[in-house]
Design an enzyme around this catalytic site. Sequence first.
Site, PDB file in Angstrom:
ATOM      1  CB  CYS A 117      -0.887   0.070   1.300  1.00 54.67           C
ATOM      2  SG  CYS A 117      -1.720  -1.597   1.512  1.00 54.67           S
ATOM      3  CG  HIS A 257      -2.703   2.790   3.440  1.00 54.55           C
ATOM      4  ND1 HIS A 257      -3.435   2.524   2.577  1.00 54.55           N
ATOM      5  CD2 HIS A 257      -2.199   1.590   4.175  1.00 54.55           C
ATOM      6  CE1 HIS A 257      -3.803   1.120   2.510  1.00 54.55           C
ATOM      7  NE2 HIS A 257      -3.006   0.552   3.473  1.00 54.55           N
ATOM      8  CG  ASN A 287      -6.084  -1.655   3.088  1.00 51.44           C
ATOM      9  OD1 ASN A 287      -5.461  -1.124   1.985  1.00 51.44           O
ATOM     10  ND2 ASN A 287      -5.380  -2.296   3.933  1.00 51.44           N
TER      11      ASN A 287
HETATM   12  O1  UT7 Z   1      -2.429  -2.449   3.894  1.00 48.33           O
HETATM   13  C1  UT7 Z   1      -1.931  -3.397   4.945  1.00 48.33           C
HETATM   14  C2  UT7 Z   1      -3.148  -4.323   5.437  1.00 48.33           C
HETATM   15  N1  UT7 Z   1      -3.208  -4.668   6.863  1.00 48.33           N
HETATM   16  C3  UT7 Z   1      -3.392  -3.917   7.912  1.00 48.33           C
HETATM   17  O2  UT7 Z   1      -3.773  -2.954   7.989  1.00 48.33           O
HETATM   18  C4  UT7 Z   1      -3.632  -4.605   9.326  1.00 48.33           C
HETATM   19  C5  UT7 Z   1      -3.378  -4.029  10.439  1.00 48.33           C
HETATM   20  N2  UT7 Z   1      -4.027  -4.701  11.462  1.00 48.33           N
HETATM   21  C6  UT7 Z   1      -5.151  -4.321  12.034  1.00 48.33           C
HETATM   22  O3  UT7 Z   1      -6.069  -3.754  11.218  1.00 48.33           O
HETATM   23  C7  UT7 Z   1      -5.582  -5.214  13.284  1.00 48.33           C
HETATM   24  O4  UT7 Z   1      -4.697  -6.132  13.943  1.00 48.33           O
HETATM   25  C8  UT7 Z   1      -7.061  -6.075  12.614  1.00 48.33           C
HETATM   26  C9  UT7 Z   1      -8.126  -5.485  12.226  1.00 48.33           C
HETATM   27  C10 UT7 Z   1      -6.563  -7.092  11.424  1.00 48.33           C
HETATM   28  C11 UT7 Z   1      -7.398  -7.089  13.914  1.00 48.33           C
HETATM   29  O5  UT7 Z   1      -7.833  -6.348  14.842  1.00 48.33           O
HETATM   30  P1  UT7 Z   1      -7.082  -6.674  16.580  1.00 48.33           P
HETATM   31  O6  UT7 Z   1      -7.698  -5.629  17.285  1.00 48.33           O
HETATM   32  O7  UT7 Z   1      -5.696  -6.665  16.105  1.00 48.33           O
HETATM   33  O8  UT7 Z   1      -7.550  -7.926  16.767  1.00 48.33           O
HETATM   34  P2  UT7 Z   1      -6.770  -9.384  16.954  1.00 48.33           P
HETATM   35  O9  UT7 Z   1      -5.848  -9.626  15.752  1.00 48.33           O
HETATM   36  O10 UT7 Z   1      -6.110  -9.296  18.110  1.00 48.33           O
HETATM   37  O11 UT7 Z   1      -7.816 -10.450  17.018  1.00 48.33           O
HETATM   38  C12 UT7 Z   1      -9.012 -10.294  17.930  1.00 48.33           C
HETATM   39  C13 UT7 Z   1      -9.990 -11.421  17.823  1.00 48.33           C
HETATM   40  C14 UT7 Z   1      -9.341 -12.964  17.523  1.00 48.33           C
HETATM   41  O12 UT7 Z   1      -9.845 -13.759  18.115  1.00 48.33           O
HETATM   42  P3  UT7 Z   1      -9.420 -14.363  19.328  1.00 48.33           P
HETATM   43  O13 UT7 Z   1      -7.925 -15.229  19.203  1.00 48.33           O
HETATM   44  O14 UT7 Z   1      -9.084 -13.366  20.523  1.00 48.33           O
HETATM   45  O15 UT7 Z   1     -10.313 -15.374  19.971  1.00 48.33           O
HETATM   46  C15 UT7 Z   1      -9.445 -13.168  16.115  1.00 48.33           C
HETATM   47  O16 UT7 Z   1      -9.512 -14.507  15.421  1.00 48.33           O
HETATM   48  O17 UT7 Z   1     -10.765 -11.199  16.777  1.00 48.33           O
HETATM   49  C16 UT7 Z   1     -10.943 -12.335  15.711  1.00 48.33           C
HETATM   50  N3  UT7 Z   1     -11.181 -11.894  14.519  1.00 48.33           N
HETATM   51  C17 UT7 Z   1     -12.429 -11.795  13.915  1.00 48.33           C
HETATM   52  N4  UT7 Z   1     -13.457 -11.776  14.877  1.00 48.33           N
HETATM   53  C18 UT7 Z   1     -14.822 -11.405  13.946  1.00 48.33           C
HETATM   54  C19 UT7 Z   1     -10.288 -11.870  13.508  1.00 48.33           C
HETATM   55  N5  UT7 Z   1     -10.862 -11.275  12.410  1.00 48.33           N
HETATM   56  C20 UT7 Z   1     -12.216 -11.395  12.675  1.00 48.33           C
HETATM   57  C21 UT7 Z   1     -13.331 -10.897  11.883  1.00 48.33           C
HETATM   58  N6  UT7 Z   1     -14.913 -11.039  12.661  1.00 48.33           N
HETATM   59  N7  UT7 Z   1     -13.321 -10.518  10.793  1.00 48.33           N
END
Ligand code: UT7
Length: 330
Positions: A117, A257, A287
């Site tokens: 990105c 971004h 995104n």
């Molecule tokens: O251009 C670059 C592209 N990438 C990015 O910009 C990603 C940057 N990171 C982020 O935006 C965030 O880390 C995310 C939005 C991807 C995730 O948010 P988070 O607050 O860091 O959540 P997490 O990874 O700590 O996950 C929390 C929980 C997990 O469950 P457990 O392990 O706590 O039971 C995930 O499995 O949320 C779960 N989870 C979801 N739940 C519902 C992950 N994706 C989803 C989903 N719906 N789509």
Amino acid sequence: MVPGTRVGLLGLGAYLPERVMENDEWTALVDTSDEWIRKRTGIQRRRIAADDESTVDMAAAAALGALEDSGLTARDLDEIIVATDTPEVFIPDTAAFLQARLGAPEVPAYDLGSSGCAGFVLALDVARARALSGDRKVLVVGVELLSRLMNWEDRNTCVLFGDAAGAAVVGRGENAVEILSARAGTDGTRSDILGLEVGGTRAPFSLDRARRGEHKNIVMDGRAVFREAVERMASCSTQVLDDVGVTVQDLALIVPHQANLRILEAVRDRLGATPEQLYVNVQEYGNTGSASVPVALWEARETGRIKTGDLVLLTAFGAGFHWSSMLLRF
Ligand code: UT7
């Protein structure tokens, strides 16, 4: 400065596919909810390209908008750069297809591919150098058709992305949006936190891998990407402000971004900017990779958020791990 020597953006364009996909539609496909997506990312909906649209279709639409906005035609172009992670085909690059589609002269046309990105802002800086060294008019396009290459069964990534294209023409002109400073960097030791590992020489395409869906598996350590993104966008932005001797308070707008609302707010807080200074449209488009900065910049200008004389900061990050920032004066 001698009139006409100013180098910068001569025009902007954008293309957004018609189809709008709301968060609720994801709940039928993966174990997620509108509430989770909104709370963790700020995203409410995204655009999805039609089945008969491809990367070059979207790139051409944005490019024609930028050319018209510049008062130029494709015949005036001296170079074409496309930033994308979702190319038309593997070989050759999307820019070659775009050159043919636009009917541009036989000028150099190449991709800044797989730079994630952060690619569009870096491509703008490359274009600036080319315009400075040879008085060239360079078309720069950021385009992603992520919905076609992502894994629609992986809730960790699929809900984040959308399709779009944005474009700018860079060159010399008295009325150009001047590029005052640009910085970019790469930390290849963090290439493991975001990427698509199948398809290259390390793990070539194979039927077995395709059957397992590995060619669509975007590997992402969301938390690590989040931390790096905030740190790198904030520090790179501080560098471009220091280069020019201005402060965050002097900025009319920050156009980052659009990856995740929480990332954008963290960068804003780290820089000491106000909510009014931050341009956000991630709620509408998700995104959109390398298209996100040019689409947001185009939209900010179209909706009157930017006036003549304004200082505008662009900042981006992406797989690599890459980052890039640029300071513009409208
Ligand atoms: O251009 C670059 C592209 N990438 C990015 O910009 C990603 C940057 N990171 C982020 O935006 C965030 O880390 C995310 C939005 C991807 C995730 O948010 P988070 O607050 O860091 O959540 P997490 O990874 O700590 O996950 C929390 C929980 C997990 O469950 P457990 O392990 O706590 O039971 C995930 O499995 O949320 C779960 N989870 C979801 N739940 C519902 C992950 N994706 C989803 C989903 N719906 N789509």
